[in-house]
Design a protein around this motif. Structure first.
Motif, PDB file in Angstrom:
ATOM      1  N   ALA A  32      50.304  45.676  34.064  1.00 21.01           N
ATOM      2  CA  ALA A  32      49.368  46.925  33.496  1.00 21.01           C
ATOM      3  C   ALA A  32      50.149  47.800  32.929  1.00 21.01           C
ATOM      4  CB  ALA A  32      48.715  47.524  34.902  1.00 21.01           C
ATOM      5  N   HIS A  33      51.219  48.130  33.127  1.00 15.83           N
ATOM      6  CA  HIS A  33      51.716  49.235  32.184  1.00 15.83           C
ATOM      7  C   HIS A  33      52.539  48.717  31.157  1.00 15.83           C
ATOM      8  CE1 HIS A  33      52.034  53.280  34.191  1.00 15.83           C
ATOM      9  NE2 HIS A  33      51.486  52.652  35.112  1.00 15.83           N
ATOM     10  N   ILE A  34      52.930  47.585  31.050  1.00 15.15           N
ATOM     11  CA  ILE A  34      53.729  47.029  29.962  1.00 15.15           C
ATOM     12  C   ILE A  34      53.048  45.768  29.109  1.00 15.15           C
ATOM     13  CG2 ILE A  34      55.874  47.400  30.976  1.00 15.15           C
ATOM     14  CD1 ILE A  34      55.889  44.555  31.841  1.00 15.15           C
ATOM     15  N   ALA A  80      52.536  58.247  32.136  1.00 17.99           N
ATOM     16  CA  ALA A  80      53.062  56.772  31.616  1.00 17.99           C
ATOM     17  C   ALA A  80      52.189  55.930  31.530  1.00 17.99           C
ATOM     18  CB  ALA A  80      54.145  56.376  32.648  1.00 17.99           C
ATOM     19  N   SER A  81      50.755  55.857  32.172  1.00 16.43           N
ATOM     20  CA  SER A  81      49.768  55.167  32.246  1.00 16.43           C
ATOM     21  C   SER A  81      48.588  55.426  31.034  1.00 16.43           C
ATOM     22  CB  SER A  81      49.137  55.136  33.536  1.00 16.43           C
ATOM     23  OG  SER A  81      48.910  56.467  33.902  1.00 16.43           O
ATOM     24  N   GLU A  82      48.851  56.659  30.314  1.00 20.30           N
ATOM     25  CA  GLU A  82      47.878  57.026  29.311  1.00 20.30           C
ATOM     26  C   GLU A  82      48.351  56.715  28.030  1.00 20.30           C
ATOM     27  OE1 GLU A  82      46.950  61.119  30.172  1.00 20.30           O
ATOM     28  OE2 GLU A  82      46.182  60.612  32.109  1.00 20.30           O
ATOM     29  N   ILE A 120      59.665  62.975  38.983  1.00 19.76           N
ATOM     30  CA  ILE A 120      58.684  63.230  37.792  1.00 19.76           C
ATOM     31  C   ILE A 120      58.750  61.977  37.024  1.00 19.76           C
ATOM     32  CG2 ILE A 120      58.345  65.586  37.645  1.00 19.76           C
ATOM     33  CD1 ILE A 120      60.414  65.578  35.502  1.00 19.76           C
ATOM     34  N   ARG A 121      57.776  61.509  36.525  1.00 18.50           N
ATOM     35  CA  ARG A 121      57.369  60.005  35.730  1.00 18.50           C
ATOM     36  C   ARG A 121      57.040  60.601  34.429  1.00 18.50           C
ATOM     37  NH1 ARG A 121      52.880  55.425  36.599  1.00 18.50           N
ATOM     38  NH2 ARG A 121      51.821  57.644  35.977  1.00 18.50           N
ATOM     39  N   ALA A 122      57.626  60.044  33.581  1.00 17.24           N
ATOM     40  CA  ALA A 122      57.205  60.513  31.957  1.00 17.24           C
ATOM     41  C   ALA A 122      57.388  59.168  31.186  1.00 17.24           C
ATOM     42  CB  ALA A 122      58.319  61.509  31.235  1.00 17.24           C
TER      43      ALA A 122
HETATM   44  N1  DSN Z   1      47.039  55.167  37.870  1.00 16.13           N
HETATM   45  C1  DSN Z   1      47.984  54.365  37.183  1.00 16.13           C
HETATM   46  C2  DSN Z   1      49.369  54.901  36.858  1.00 16.13           C
HETATM   47  O1  DSN Z   1      49.550  56.047  36.589  1.00 16.13           O
HETATM   48  O2  DSN Z   1      50.310  54.225  37.056  1.00 16.13           O
HETATM   49  C3  DSN Z   1      48.012  53.066  37.526  1.00 16.13           C
HETATM   50  O3  DSN Z   1      47.002  52.582  38.102  1.00 16.13           O
END
Ligand code: DSN
Length: 424
Positions: free
Chosen positions: A201-203, A32-34, A360-362
């Motif tokens: 960061a994520h959003i 999810a961070s990529e 799991i996170r997607a």
């Molecule tokens: N590593 C990142 C993530 O996957 O949420 C945050 O830094």
């Protein structure tokens, strides 16, 4: 995507770079961070600015020859101010964690109190985890999401803040799928006379596009990383009101960093320009629509989706109900074999180790960049369920791998610049 010079001078690294291009082309990136940044962002990151030392800020550097670095940094700052509506922006943090570090150094003394979300409930290491400098330097207590609903418990947070009396409340999360009401957290911070750091960061991309409530103008400090949903050059960013500008700048440099990574600042500037185009808003809306389609598909298959759905780019699944014998690690491994790359993740009320957690996170940011829509995400949800359900069945994994190959062929990556917004 070719690296002719590296091939000539360093075939070993060239082979790994080529393999990475193929890996990204041939698999579904769902961490999810990529995201997949544009070729323009990558060119800027690979530019001669990597050679330049530019300690200081535009117009006030410690070294000569910074005129082009100044231009790039000013562009990055102006564009960030426009994207997020911030009074003051610092684009030099090397990462999101360095951005958070700058805010802590600007506002807190060692031993001061931080109230932040527990990592198992969606928080981040740099918000006070014992293994991170924040957990070692500061006195940290953590809040949790409501165990029944998976949503933030704003009332509980307020009670906790009133009893703990923190100097800083941290909001903004790494594995929280719901819209964050930053203004409510700011009210709590004001009530207990604490600073509020919103780590978006994520959003960042969702906020810039107006598809998620913005913490800018609400929270005292806003930090983020610049390579996730905003899809710019890799690194961090800090935003604040003018009253904190000097303290934040001094905490970034010289407080916490030396020379800025000016090639990455250039990548930020280029990505921010792309994000200012109207097509970026459509992209961000599609990211959320895709995540909702994925969450619906997961729920229809029988997965327990934390909080029952999503408002963002990510979906969190708690495997304990549907697959008590399958760990997040088992699922991650089998899915990787099938060409679907996501991560095992802790879940609220975690009962396993963070090294092999229960969920799991997607995320959908990278697949949306590739052009995937809701129909594809619904299908991807089914494929993920099939693999998790039969995680040790090689024939199911091979079947899914084949379908993944068809999808990646249908939505090629780095073969067509049109998939990235082209600034007018
Ligand atoms: N590593 C990142 C993530 O996957 O949420 C945050 O830094």
């Amino acid at each position: 995507m070719e690296y002719p010079h590296v091939h000539e001078t360093d075939p070993d690294v060239a082979a790994a770079l080529d393999a990475e291009v193929d890996r990204q082309r041939d698999t579904l990136a769902m961490i999810a961070s990529e995201n997949h940044v544009s070729p323009a962002v990558m060119e800027a990151q690979g530019s001669t600015l990597t050679n330049k030392y530019a300690e200081g800020y535009p117009g006030a550097r410690y070294y000569a020859g910074c005129e082009n670095a100044d231009e790039v940094e000013e562009l990055a700052v102006e564009r960030a101010e426009t994207l997020w509506g911030a009074d003051h922006v610092n684009v030099q943090p090397h990462s999101g964690t360095q951005a958070n570090q700058a805010v802590y150094f600007a506002t807190l003394e060692p031993g001061d109190k931080i109230l932040s979300l527990d990592l198992n409930h969606g928080g981040h290491l740099s918000h006070g985890h014992a293994a991170n400098f924040t957990g070692q330097l500061y006195d940290v207590e953590q809040y949790e999401v409501d165990p029944e609903t998976g949503y933030l418990d704003y009332e509980g947070l307020r009670d906790h803040a009133e009893s703990f009396d923190p100097d800083m409340i941290v909001s903004g999360y790494s594995a929280y799928p719901r819209e964050v009401e930053f203004s409510r957290i700011q009210e709590t911070a004001d009530a207990v006379d604490a600073y509020h750091l919103a780590d978006m960061a994520h959003i960042t991309g969702l906020v810039a596009a107006g598809v998620h409530e913005s913490p800018v103008g609400e929270a005292d400090f806003v930090t983020g990383s610049t390579h996730k949903t905003i899809r710019a050059g890799r690194g961090g960013i800090v935003m604040c009101d003018e009253e904190h500008a000097d303290d934040v700048d001094a905490a970034v440099f010289p407080g916490g960093q030396g020379g800025p990574l000016m090639h990455n600042v250039a990548g930020k500037a280029v990505g921010f320009r792309e994000a200012l185009q109207p097509a970026f808003r459509e992209y961000a809306e599609q990211v959320v629509a895709n995540a909702r389609a994925l969450a619906d598909s997961f729920a229809e298959q029988g997965f327990e989706v934390v909080s029952g759905g999503t408002d963002t780019h990510l979906v969190l699944v708690d495997l304990r109900e549907s697959h008590p014998d399958v760990t997040g690690g088992d699922a991650e491994d089998a899915l990787t074999e099938a060409g679907i790359v996501l991560n095992a993740n802790t879940v609220p009320g975690e009962t396993r180790s963070p090294f092999d957690p229960s969920g799991i996170r997607a995320g959908t940011a990278a697949l949306t960049t590739r052009g995937f829509g809701e129909a594809q995400l619904r299908e991807v949800g089914e494929l993920i369920y099939r693999v998790v359900d039969a995680h040790d069945d090689e024939s199911v994994i091979a079947d899914v791998r084949e379908r993944v190959a068809e999808l990646t062929d249908e939505f090629p990556l780095y073969e067509d610049d049109e998939q990235f917004p082209t600034p007018e």
